[in-house]
Motif scaffolding. Sequence first.
Motif, short mmCIF file in Angstrom:
data_model
loop_
_atom_site.label_atom_id
_atom_site.label_comp_id
_atom_site.label_asym_id
_atom_site.label_seq_id
_atom_site.Cartn_x
_atom_site.Cartn_y
_atom_site.Cartn_z
N LEU A 75 0.82 -1.21 0.00
CA LEU A 75 0.00 0.00 0.00
C LEU A 75 0.85 1.25 0.00
O LEU A 75 0.54 2.24 -0.67
CB LEU A 75 -0.93 -0.01 1.23
CG LEU A 75 -1.86 1.20 1.39
CD1 LEU A 75 -2.79 1.30 0.21
CD2 LEU A 75 -2.63 1.08 2.70
N ALA A 76 1.95 1.21 0.74
CA ALA A 76 2.80 2.40 0.86
C ALA A 76 3.35 2.83 -0.48
O ALA A 76 3.51 4.01 -0.75
CB ALA A 76 3.93 2.13 1.84
N PRO A 604 10.79 11.85 8.53
CA PRO A 604 9.76 10.89 8.08
C PRO A 604 9.92 9.59 8.87
O PRO A 604 11.04 9.18 9.18
CB PRO A 604 10.10 10.69 6.60
CG PRO A 604 10.85 11.92 6.20
CD PRO A 604 11.61 12.35 7.41
N ARG A 605 8.82 8.97 9.20
CA ARG A 605 8.91 7.74 9.98
C ARG A 605 9.74 6.68 9.26
O ARG A 605 10.40 5.86 9.90
CB ARG A 605 7.50 7.21 10.28
CG ARG A 605 6.78 8.01 11.36
CD ARG A 605 5.39 7.44 11.62
NE ARG A 605 4.78 8.07 12.77
CZ ARG A 605 4.16 9.25 12.74
NH1 ARG A 605 4.10 9.91 11.60
NH2 ARG A 605 3.64 9.78 13.83
N ALA A 679 11.63 -4.42 11.77
CA ALA A 679 11.57 -2.97 11.63
C ALA A 679 10.63 -2.57 10.50
O ALA A 679 9.88 -1.59 10.62
CB ALA A 679 12.97 -2.42 11.38
N LEU A 680 10.66 -3.32 9.40
CA LEU A 680 9.80 -3.00 8.26
C LEU A 680 8.33 -3.21 8.61
O LEU A 680 7.46 -2.39 8.25
CB LEU A 680 10.20 -3.87 7.07
CG LEU A 680 9.57 -3.56 5.71
CD1 LEU A 680 9.65 -2.09 5.38
CD2 LEU A 680 10.22 -4.40 4.63
N LYS A 681 8.04 -4.30 9.32
CA LYS A 681 6.66 -4.55 9.76
C LYS A 681 6.20 -3.47 10.74
O LYS A 681 5.05 -3.00 10.67
CB LYS A 681 6.58 -5.93 10.41
CG LYS A 681 5.19 -6.29 10.93
CD LYS A 681 4.16 -6.36 9.83
CE LYS A 681 2.80 -6.81 10.36
NZ LYS A 681 1.77 -6.81 9.31
N GLN A 688 -0.02 2.64 8.80
CA GLN A 688 -1.47 2.47 8.81
C GLN A 688 -2.13 3.42 9.81
O GLN A 688 -3.24 3.89 9.59
CB GLN A 688 -1.81 1.02 9.16
CG GLN A 688 -1.48 0.03 8.04
CD GLN A 688 -1.84 -1.39 8.42
OE1 GLN A 688 -2.12 -1.68 9.58
NE2 GLN A 688 -1.83 -2.29 7.44
N GLN A 689 -1.42 3.71 10.91
CA GLN A 689 -1.97 4.63 11.91
C GLN A 689 -1.79 6.09 11.52
O GLN A 689 -2.62 6.93 11.82
CB GLN A 689 -1.28 4.36 13.26
CG GLN A 689 -1.44 2.94 13.77
CD GLN A 689 -0.52 2.65 14.94
OE1 GLN A 689 0.08 3.55 15.52
NE2 GLN A 689 -0.40 1.38 15.31
#
Length: 759
Positions: A75-76, A604-605, A679-681, A688-689
């Motif tokens: 999705l990203a 950025p996160r 870390a990726l998960k 998503q949040q």
Amino acid sequence: MNPSSVATAAEPKMQSMTIEDTPTAAQPGDPKPFAWNKCVKVVLVLLGFLLFAMAIGLGLHSLKQWKSPSGLHTLANTRAAPQPCRSPACLKAADRLSLAIDPFSQPCDYFLFTCGSSGATRGRQRGKGIPHHSNSGEGEKTKKRHGRRVETDRENDTLVERLPDRKTLLQESIREILETAEGLDSLKSPERKARQFYRSCMNTDSIESQGSEPFLKVIQQLGGWSALGQRTQTDINSTLALLMGQYGTFPFFSVFVGKDPNQQHNNTPYIQIDQPDFQIPTEWDDQSETSKAKALSLRPFLSSSLNLLTLLGVPRSSRGMSNGLYIALSSELAKKSSPLHHRLQTNILYQRVTIRELQTLAPVIDWLGCLKATFHPLAISESDSVLLHNLPYIVHMSGTISKWLLKNDVMGRGTIQTYMILSLLHTLLPALDSRFRETQRNLSVALGNIEEEVPRWKHCIQTTERGFDVLLGDMVRDRTAHRETEELVGNLYSSLQSKLTDLTWRDKESRNSVLKRVKSLTPRFMAQTDKQKLAELYSKVVISKDSYFSNCLQSLLIEQKRRTQLLSQSFQPDIMSITPFLSGSEIIFPSGMFLPPLFHPTYPRALNYGGLGYMMAKDLLHLLLPDLHTESGSPESVAACVWSHYISATEGPGRVGAFSLSPTQKLEVWMQYTALQVALKAYQNSLQQHQNDASLTGLFHTHLFLNSFTQVSCDPYPYRQLMTFEPSFLVSVICAISDLCPSQMTCQKKPLVAPLDIC
């Protein structure tokens, strides 16, 4: 569009043809109306079936992506590019990121990337067997455009923009804090005292002008020194108690505080006594089980100690004899010192005795008096237990000193006093002028310890940390305590727990044991120190603007207080740690971890999770699961899969079985790969949040995450030698088994990683 809508759209056209264009009489050879209608119906049915099949296929493809082993979705990468981050911290990060190799725009350069020439000795190199077609022109443009020096590995012809190691980043942050003006700090505030201490250390002109005079004054306070022709009235135990209590110097044995590892569920701190760190270089003889002075090192050590005696003003007439006796006593004391492996084999570590028993075993030392001075004002009694780490040495030390005391004053008591004075000199030598430091450096070089000279600011940071570590840890925390920090810790630990449930376990008992332990721990950011306790700790500390030497003496008094606190408390956190550590049922994440350029709340996160998030996940795996390969089969199978990707890429698909990894190497490969997955998960969950994650240099989401990971994959850490390829290669594996990457990693129209198993 569905079949019904197609039919609806077609019907008006058919009706129009019937009314306006159909002739009044059918001509011979014209198609009949019912045949035309039959063909249209067949076409519509086929079209509807095709659309239905496409919908089913798309659904299955999405389900496959959702249930991929990495547990991630794309999705990203399908969202429109978000707004760029323009904070000052982001602008610096963008400048650094633009100089790095992008694995997706420069796959050939990226694939041959190494962390430096030192990596060439660690194992097979990732670029072996693959032609290098680097776009050197683009690299030159990048260097010219930014006007900055880019570190180049000439041997491998790859551009390497290294980040400082985490310890250096923490020191640089502390430097920035200490070099900031006092501002609203009160004259007696701990923060002001720490800044003044650091500045006095940086004032080398003042240090040089004082010479050896400050140290000579300390000698007078200790009762004088016979080598200088002064009368001495004190006995060795009085001098020893002063050295241990006020000057943090332990000439004949070392003293520290720690818990007994034989009592796993007891965190009670104990006084622990070990052999000292001898100045004279020694070597261990397995046959005689004794240590002796290194023959090749004896001459430079003799020259160095003689030079120190000269700098302290010992007369030429007695200098040679004093030095010779000092060397003789040092050699004799060191005989019974032994390396750690021998003490482990002979099981002489952590031997528990009472102070009363210790007094009987080594009677020349006033153990109760010296330990009371070391831990003042705590009440120490003869019935208290201590832990010994080399009882044979302690007994030998006592007997050696007793023997030397039987000699005349010059050869006996005077030599023991010289030994204690030179031990104190070693403690305070960093606070003296450059002549003393140069003597120490020359000895180090002569002994083969060729190390890069530490910059003055780093030296001053280290000495400031010795006395003000609690305060500095709190000052760093004030800068790093953010909502984003706690969110990163929480998401990362949750992702780790989820990953562990998917592992293949050897048995149910192992699975339940590990998962129960991990779930029982609570991750948290390091708590703030009580301000009142900080004020009490530094209330009596007097810092001089001009005398760095006197400030170092004050720092030693602070260390004595801290040592006392360690003995009176069950736990004392490592304030200056740069990795997570356990404290009871909690995992503490120290504030020194969350510093730019690894982390910033405005980043950025993707940048935070790809860089620091990966490093934290790796730290957690090593902390919590050091022996996982004995409980789960996943490390072996996953490492074999990742290794097959690597060999297939570097040696060719037919060579996959030609090389193998050791069990410890397999565990490390699994930890590195799993840390990246965790870390990726965690980042995907965060996205998503908070779907408004910013971009940087045109990169965003997973693309930016993976680029951030490649920036930190060269981070030096204790287990790095176990990796036989650069950790950044793991991006190739992630891209080979998922649709997360913005483009396929190809070099000369050839995939870098052949289609292999999903790891």
